[in-house]
Design a protein around this motif. Sequence first.
Motif, short mmCIF file in Angstrom:
data_model
loop_
_atom_site.label_atom_id
_atom_site.label_comp_id
_atom_site.label_asym_id
_atom_site.label_seq_id
_atom_site.Cartn_x
_atom_site.Cartn_y
_atom_site.Cartn_z
N UNK A 138 3.88 9.25 10.15
CA UNK A 138 2.67 9.72 10.83
C UNK A 138 1.63 10.19 9.81
N UNK A 139 2.08 10.80 8.70
CA UNK A 139 1.14 11.11 7.62
C UNK A 139 0.50 9.84 7.08
N UNK A 140 1.33 8.82 6.86
CA UNK A 140 0.81 7.55 6.36
C UNK A 140 -0.14 6.92 7.37
N UNK A 250 2.73 4.06 1.34
CA UNK A 250 1.35 3.62 1.07
C UNK A 250 1.34 2.40 0.14
N UNK A 251 2.29 2.33 -0.77
CA UNK A 251 2.38 1.17 -1.65
C UNK A 251 2.77 -0.07 -0.85
N UNK A 252 3.76 0.06 0.03
CA UNK A 252 4.17 -1.05 0.89
C UNK A 252 2.99 -1.52 1.75
N UNK A 253 2.12 -0.59 2.13
CA UNK A 253 0.96 -0.89 2.99
C UNK A 253 -0.24 -1.39 2.21
N UNK A 254 -0.07 -1.61 0.89
CA UNK A 254 -1.15 -2.11 0.03
C UNK A 254 -2.38 -1.22 0.06
#
Length: 389
Positions: A138-140, A250-254
């Motif tokens: 949820x933070x992401x 966040x890295x996985x989400x680019x």
Amino acid sequence: MSMIRPFEKPLGMRDTLPAIFEKKEAIRQFGREFFSLRGFEFIQTPTLEYYETVGRSSAIKESKLFKLVDSQGNTLVLRSDATTPIARIAASKLLKEKVPLRLAYYSNVFRSQELEGGRPAEFEQMGVEIIGDDSVYSDAEAILTTIDFLKNIGIENFKISIGHAGILDAIIRKNVATDEQFEQLHQLLVDRNYVGFEESVTAFQLSTEQQSTLLSFVEEATQLKNIRQISKYLYDKKAYIYMEQLASVLEISNALDYIAFDFTLASHMNYYTGMLFEVFAENSSYSIGNGGRYNGLLADFGQAESAVGFALKIDELLEAMPTYAEEKTKVLVLYVSTQLAQALKETAKLRNQGIYTTMQSIEGITDLASYEKQFSQVIRIGQGGASYE
């Protein structure tokens, strides 16, 4: 006190003229669709709240609150932030229906300003709250939703600084002697006054180890190459592990191109308990938004639920957005009084085609040339029929 002139407004209050109003309305309409598509439901809270409930729970300093007294003698406050009243209504009603909640809003907020401040005392915010989900996801989601919103509205050059309120508080408190010292250092970081921070640390006459820890932490935390650099300053690693997980998501989400971790990031909003972030963009003098996790706020209203959210400042969004040429065609139907029926028919036809059309009798205009300049096209309807210019 000087005499108030007829055209003056209260300190910090502004008029919104037509051109700016239209731009703000376009943002509101875009946001309405954007957030709804992502599962957020819009909500509206009252402009006035009780000081004893929402006013006391608000993260805004009491000196910034607009207060008044109702006919029953209760002290009221104008809405100073959107999150606290939403926490009230979520705790009292909505959490009984669905958890987690995803709520969105577009609201005016009011904060009293000093004479020399130069900041508005009334301004609009648009944002979201995710209530009842304590996971890193949820933070992401809050951060990724911010990124998507800015990109979709045409803002490409921006950066989101991410910190953690709990980590910062723990490091400062571990290395000062009093609450007063903590408050002073925290405020200096809110103001991003790193020189003042260093001077205060030296003036406090702390131990050599405490001084060294605080100064090296601030220096290192503002120039992070990897968040693992922060680990050595922490005794309890739980929050640090959480932030590592967030960075991984966040890295996985680019999304890392838009992200910078800064563990000196501090907020004047004292209800943040975990991850917090601030958004900066080219062409804007101030941050265009901020957000974070506030897991203690709903307990003030009888529900110990976790929550995370963010707010975007509409004025700063307008500064940061690219400027586009006005594309609306505005037509003036100008008629003499004897041709009213024909003017009504012509105007209705244009409006049915989606063309912005103003109908004006020539008898009601004193400066015809200046008035006509405001329109893309003028249709004159007189005794001899219609002429198009």
